[in-house]
Design a protein around this motif. Structure first.
Motif, PDB file in Angstrom:
ATOM      1  N   ARG A 203      -7.488  49.550  35.564  1.00 25.59           N
ATOM      2  CA  ARG A 203      -6.691  49.871  36.742  1.00 25.59           C
ATOM      3  C   ARG A 203      -5.202  49.864  36.406  1.00 25.59           C
ATOM      4  O   ARG A 203      -4.453  50.733  36.861  1.00 25.59           O
ATOM      5  CB  ARG A 203      -6.967  48.880  37.867  1.00 25.59           C
ATOM      6  N   LEU A 206      -4.500  53.106  34.599  1.00 25.89           N
ATOM      7  CA  LEU A 206      -4.518  54.269  35.491  1.00 25.89           C
ATOM      8  C   LEU A 206      -3.312  54.253  36.429  1.00 25.89           C
ATOM      9  O   LEU A 206      -2.763  55.319  36.749  1.00 25.89           O
ATOM     10  CB  LEU A 206      -5.827  54.297  36.276  1.00 25.89           C
ATOM     11  N   TYR A 234     -10.381  54.487  40.435  1.00 26.86           N
ATOM     12  CA  TYR A 234      -9.623  55.688  40.756  1.00 26.86           C
ATOM     13  C   TYR A 234      -9.110  55.643  42.198  1.00 26.86           C
ATOM     14  O   TYR A 234      -7.949  55.966  42.469  1.00 26.86           O
ATOM     15  CB  TYR A 234     -10.473  56.937  40.542  1.00 26.86           C
ATOM     16  N   PHE A 239      -6.521  58.048  44.175  1.00 23.54           N
ATOM     17  CA  PHE A 239      -7.313  59.276  44.166  1.00 23.54           C
ATOM     18  C   PHE A 239      -8.235  59.308  45.391  1.00 23.54           C
ATOM     19  O   PHE A 239      -8.800  58.289  45.784  1.00 23.54           O
ATOM     20  CB  PHE A 239      -8.140  59.379  42.884  1.00 23.54           C
TER      21      PHE A 239
END
Length: 255
Positions: A203, A206, A234, A239
């Motif tokens: 995480r 990302l 995500y 996202f």
């Protein structure tokens, strides 16, 4: 978030493989191939783009081309609604195995995700441009995947590919790539070493990739996902799942 133009997505998805595979052009479509990476499906597959062509002849030509290269004949969807239903009987008559492969599609929201109070510390994220010994060990951390390593070896020289790697105490433990294209950007190659999972490193990486993307380009950013644990990561960095109104499938001719 603004809707993504599906015509643009189709064009970029169908051209995506050209940065790490060779391509032969036919009147009916494209044949991607990379003989030094025969196990990579992404490097070795055909796309039928003109569905008004003689499809039996196209399928036969595809089978012959890959067999002459010593490769398994394979086709992917060309991001056209209904292409699977149209092509399936032609493929199966030639002995191809046809498999539907629905993908979940996620697009980065315009609004920044809230910070995670559980965010992992001690992760240093850097862009890398070559495969080091430590990075190769990360790629193979779940078992040998030479096709993945070879795709990255061919792909990394592309200036539009940004491979971000997270390091802990100097060791690469997590990675993801950002592919900047002509109007859109895509996330791939997301991997965390099994020993370093469930510590928040994926995480954290990302989240840094999302921030990196926002600094780099205003292009919409998207990815595909299947694993529930990955999807939670995500979604945690912003996202949002979208409907992908095209068929997703592949077909191959067993040797």
């Amino acid at each position: 978030m603004p809707p993504i133009d599906l015509g643009l997505l189709r064009r970029l998805e169908n051209a995506f493989f050209a940065d790490f595979a060779r391509v032969e052009r036919r009147d009916y479509g494209l044949l991607y191939y990379q003989p030094d990476n025969p196990l990579s499906h992404d490097s070795n597959h055909a796309l039928i783009l003109d569905l008004s062509a003689d499809l039996d002849a196209a399928v036969g030509d595809i089978a012959t081309f890959y067999q002459e290269q010593g490769l398994e004949p394979r086709l992917y969807s060309s991001f056209v609604a209904g292409d699977g239903a149209l092509l399936r009987p032609h493929l199966e008559r030639r002995g191809f195995t046809f498999r539907e492969q629905p993908l979940r599609w996620f697009v980065l929201d315009d609004a920044p995700a809230p910070p995670d109070p559980r965010a992992a510390g001690g992760l240093e994220v850097r862009r890398v441009r070559g495969l080091t010994k430590g990075l190769r060990e990360l790629i193979h951390s779940e078992g040998p995947v030479p096709w993945t390593e070879n795709v990255l070896r061919h792909h990394l020289p592309c200036e539009g590919l940004h491979l971000l790697v997270g390091y802990v105490d100097g060791l690469p433990v997590t990675m993801a790539s950002l592919k900047e294209m002509d109007g859109l950007a895509r996330v791939d190659d997301v991997l965390t070493h099994p020993f370093y999972r469930r510590r928040g490193y994926a995480r954290a990486l990302l989240a840094e990739l999302v921030a990196y993307h926002r600094r780099l380009t205003p292009q919409p950013l998207y990815l595909y996902a299947e694993e529930p644990s990955a999807i939670r990561v995500y979604e945690g960095v912003g996202f949002v799942e979208q409907v992908l109104p095209v068929d997703q499938w592949s077909a191959w001719l067993p040797g």
